[in-house]
Design a protein around this motif. Sequence first.
Motif, PDB file in Angstrom:
ATOM      1  N   ASP A 280       0.986  -1.356  -0.005  1.00 47.12           N
ATOM      2  CA  ASP A 280       0.092   0.027   0.018  1.00 47.12           C
ATOM      3  C   ASP A 280       0.672   1.173   0.074  1.00 47.12           C
ATOM      4  O   ASP A 280       0.485   2.343  -0.488  1.00 47.12           O
ATOM      5  CB  ASP A 280      -0.930  -0.100   1.171  1.00 47.12           C
ATOM      6  CG  ASP A 280      -2.102  -0.978   1.045  1.00 47.12           C
ATOM      7  OD1 ASP A 280      -2.184  -1.647   0.107  1.00 47.12           O
ATOM      8  OD2 ASP A 280      -2.511  -1.419   2.118  1.00 47.12           O
ATOM      9  N   GLY A 281       1.958   1.186   0.814  1.00 49.63           N
ATOM     10  CA  GLY A 281       2.919   2.299   0.810  1.00 49.63           C
ATOM     11  C   GLY A 281       3.909   2.524  -0.362  1.00 49.63           C
ATOM     12  O   GLY A 281       4.678   3.177  -0.224  1.00 49.63           O
ATOM     13  N   ASN A 282       3.944   1.373  -1.230  1.00 46.89           N
ATOM     14  CA  ASN A 282       5.141   1.136  -1.814  1.00 46.89           C
ATOM     15  C   ASN A 282       6.568   1.439  -1.373  1.00 46.89           C
ATOM     16  O   ASN A 282       7.297   2.117  -1.734  1.00 46.89           O
ATOM     17  CB  ASN A 282       4.949   2.093  -3.130  1.00 46.89           C
ATOM     18  CG  ASN A 282       5.553   1.738  -4.458  1.00 46.89           C
ATOM     19  OD1 ASN A 282       6.104   0.643  -4.584  1.00 46.89           O
ATOM     20  ND2 ASN A 282       5.612   2.627  -5.347  1.00 46.89           N
ATOM     21  N   TYR A 283       6.934   0.742  -0.258  1.00 50.01           N
ATOM     22  CA  TYR A 283       8.117   0.770   0.168  1.00 50.01           C
ATOM     23  C   TYR A 283       8.393  -0.539   0.547  1.00 50.01           C
ATOM     24  O   TYR A 283       7.722  -1.672   0.620  1.00 50.01           O
ATOM     25  CB  TYR A 283       8.115   1.654   1.754  1.00 50.01           C
ATOM     26  CG  TYR A 283       7.444   1.032   2.682  1.00 50.01           C
ATOM     27  CD1 TYR A 283       7.844   0.391   3.571  1.00 50.01           C
ATOM     28  CD2 TYR A 283       5.887   1.218   2.777  1.00 50.01           C
ATOM     29  CE1 TYR A 283       7.131  -0.209   4.868  1.00 50.01           C
ATOM     30  CE2 TYR A 283       5.167   0.735   3.900  1.00 50.01           C
ATOM     31  CZ  TYR A 283       5.813   0.215   4.951  1.00 50.01           C
ATOM     32  OH  TYR A 283       5.104  -0.512   5.777  1.00 50.01           O
ATOM     33  N   PHE A 284       9.726  -0.600   1.169  1.00 49.92           N
ATOM     34  CA  PHE A 284      10.550  -1.986   1.608  1.00 49.92           C
ATOM     35  C   PHE A 284      11.336  -1.818   2.720  1.00 49.92           C
ATOM     36  O   PHE A 284      12.553  -1.161   2.573  1.00 49.92           O
ATOM     37  CB  PHE A 284      11.216  -2.512   0.321  1.00 49.92           C
ATOM     38  CG  PHE A 284      11.759  -3.844   0.603  1.00 49.92           C
ATOM     39  CD1 PHE A 284      13.285  -3.980   0.960  1.00 49.92           C
ATOM     40  CD2 PHE A 284      11.103  -5.259   0.866  1.00 49.92           C
ATOM     41  CE1 PHE A 284      13.746  -5.234   1.132  1.00 49.92           C
ATOM     42  CE2 PHE A 284      11.396  -6.186   1.010  1.00 49.92           C
ATOM     43  CZ  PHE A 284      12.881  -6.334   1.213  1.00 49.92           C
ATOM     44  N   ASN A 285      10.708  -2.074   3.687  1.00 50.42           N
ATOM     45  CA  ASN A 285      11.391  -1.811   5.005  1.00 50.42           C
ATOM     46  C   ASN A 285      10.880  -2.323   6.328  1.00 50.42           C
ATOM     47  O   ASN A 285       9.433  -2.912   6.287  1.00 50.42           O
ATOM     48  CB  ASN A 285      11.395  -0.146   5.462  1.00 50.42           C
ATOM     49  CG  ASN A 285      12.711   0.014   6.284  1.00 50.42           C
ATOM     50  OD1 ASN A 285      12.838  -0.520   7.502  1.00 50.42           O
ATOM     51  ND2 ASN A 285      13.598   0.825   5.675  1.00 50.42           N
ATOM     52  N   HIS A 286      11.558  -2.837   7.307  1.00 50.05           N
ATOM     53  CA  HIS A 286      10.921  -3.379   8.414  1.00 50.05           C
ATOM     54  C   HIS A 286      10.228  -2.558   9.273  1.00 50.05           C
ATOM     55  O   HIS A 286       9.279  -2.815   9.932  1.00 50.05           O
ATOM     56  CB  HIS A 286      12.252  -3.979   9.390  1.00 50.05           C
ATOM     57  CG  HIS A 286      12.731  -5.339   8.940  1.00 50.05           C
ATOM     58  ND1 HIS A 286      12.135  -6.427   8.799  1.00 50.05           N
ATOM     59  CD2 HIS A 286      13.998  -5.226   8.154  1.00 50.05           C
ATOM     60  CE1 HIS A 286      12.876  -7.338   8.171  1.00 50.05           C
ATOM     61  NE2 HIS A 286      13.996  -6.751   7.967  1.00 50.05           N
ATOM     62  N   GLN A 287      10.626  -1.177   9.265  1.00 45.45           N
ATOM     63  CA  GLN A 287       9.669  -0.266  10.046  1.00 45.45           C
ATOM     64  C   GLN A 287       8.688   0.410   9.014  1.00 45.45           C
ATOM     65  O   GLN A 287       8.866   0.647   7.924  1.00 45.45           O
ATOM     66  CB  GLN A 287      10.654   1.056  10.169  1.00 45.45           C
ATOM     67  CG  GLN A 287       9.986   2.169  11.029  1.00 45.45           C
ATOM     68  CD  GLN A 287      11.030   3.216  11.552  1.00 45.45           C
ATOM     69  OE1 GLN A 287      12.037   2.536  12.309  1.00 45.45           O
ATOM     70  NE2 GLN A 287      10.444   4.443  11.555  1.00 45.45           N
ATOM     71  N   ASP A 288       7.623   0.083   9.629  1.00 46.95           N
ATOM     72  CA  ASP A 288       6.273   0.478   8.629  1.00 46.95           C
ATOM     73  C   ASP A 288       6.043   2.081   8.900  1.00 46.95           C
ATOM     74  O   ASP A 288       6.966   2.795   9.684  1.00 46.95           O
ATOM     75  CB  ASP A 288       5.077  -0.254   9.179  1.00 46.95           C
ATOM     76  CG  ASP A 288       4.537  -0.293  10.619  1.00 46.95           C
ATOM     77  OD1 ASP A 288       4.892   1.140  11.044  1.00 46.95           O
ATOM     78  OD2 ASP A 288       3.867  -0.939  11.181  1.00 46.95           O
ATOM     79  N   LYS A 289       5.010   2.497   8.045  1.00 44.18           N
ATOM     80  CA  LYS A 289       4.811   3.888   8.225  1.00 44.18           C
ATOM     81  C   LYS A 289       4.536   4.570   9.271  1.00 44.18           C
ATOM     82  O   LYS A 289       4.571   5.713   9.634  1.00 44.18           O
ATOM     83  CB  LYS A 289       3.679   4.448   6.845  1.00 44.18           C
ATOM     84  CG  LYS A 289       4.006   4.015   5.442  1.00 44.18           C
ATOM     85  CD  LYS A 289       5.319   4.754   5.074  1.00 44.18           C
ATOM     86  CE  LYS A 289       5.519   4.444   3.828  1.00 44.18           C
ATOM     87  NZ  LYS A 289       6.810   5.213   3.011  1.00 44.18           N
TER      88      LYS A 289
END
Length: 203
Positions: A115-124
């Motif tokens: 949904d956020g178009n990101y790649f990370n362990h920490q969410d938005k």
Amino acid sequence: MIKRLIFKSRGIVLVATVLLLSACAGGYNDKVQDEVLSPSKEQELHKTAPPVVNPSRKRGPEPSVQFKRKMLAAVNAARVGGYTCGNRKMPPVSAVVWSEQLQQAALAHSKSMADGNYFNHQDKAGNRVGERVYAVGYDWRAAGENIAAGQLDASDVVNGWLGSKGHCLNMMDGDYSQMGMASYSDKNTYYGIYWTQVLAAPL
């Protein structure tokens, strides 16, 4: 890019290693990351490139009964048989069992990344695996997370993690007794499909 983040005693100590990979043929890199929250022992940091596959925008498998069995079989084959993670031989450890709560946490993070178009362990919202596992009502004493993006087949994802020393050590951690895994797709995102595996042990 691989980031390996280690938290000891639920976030008191943070160690991070980042490896940037050059673009592969076609200008596309699949990604894998892992995050470990384990108060029981030290983990090592390693720089290992994940396997690269062609990008796809097809929807990945849902966490069906067949999917759960297949993923458990793949992970447990390594755990109960022992596995060599890079140059480190890991002894056999107990098999993990599927947790619906950990699956919910995994699916929520995969969806969040898509949904956020990101790649990370920490969410938005700034949460990491520990907070996300708590959010589904799971009280943990050890929790870890592997994520990947771009791989179409779940077996490719697990094999990629096993082929990367740090991620393999995460899956071979004897502290964990349960797991959940899920993917979420959005053809309008950069990677198209996002994968999360959550490993944990309850209090």
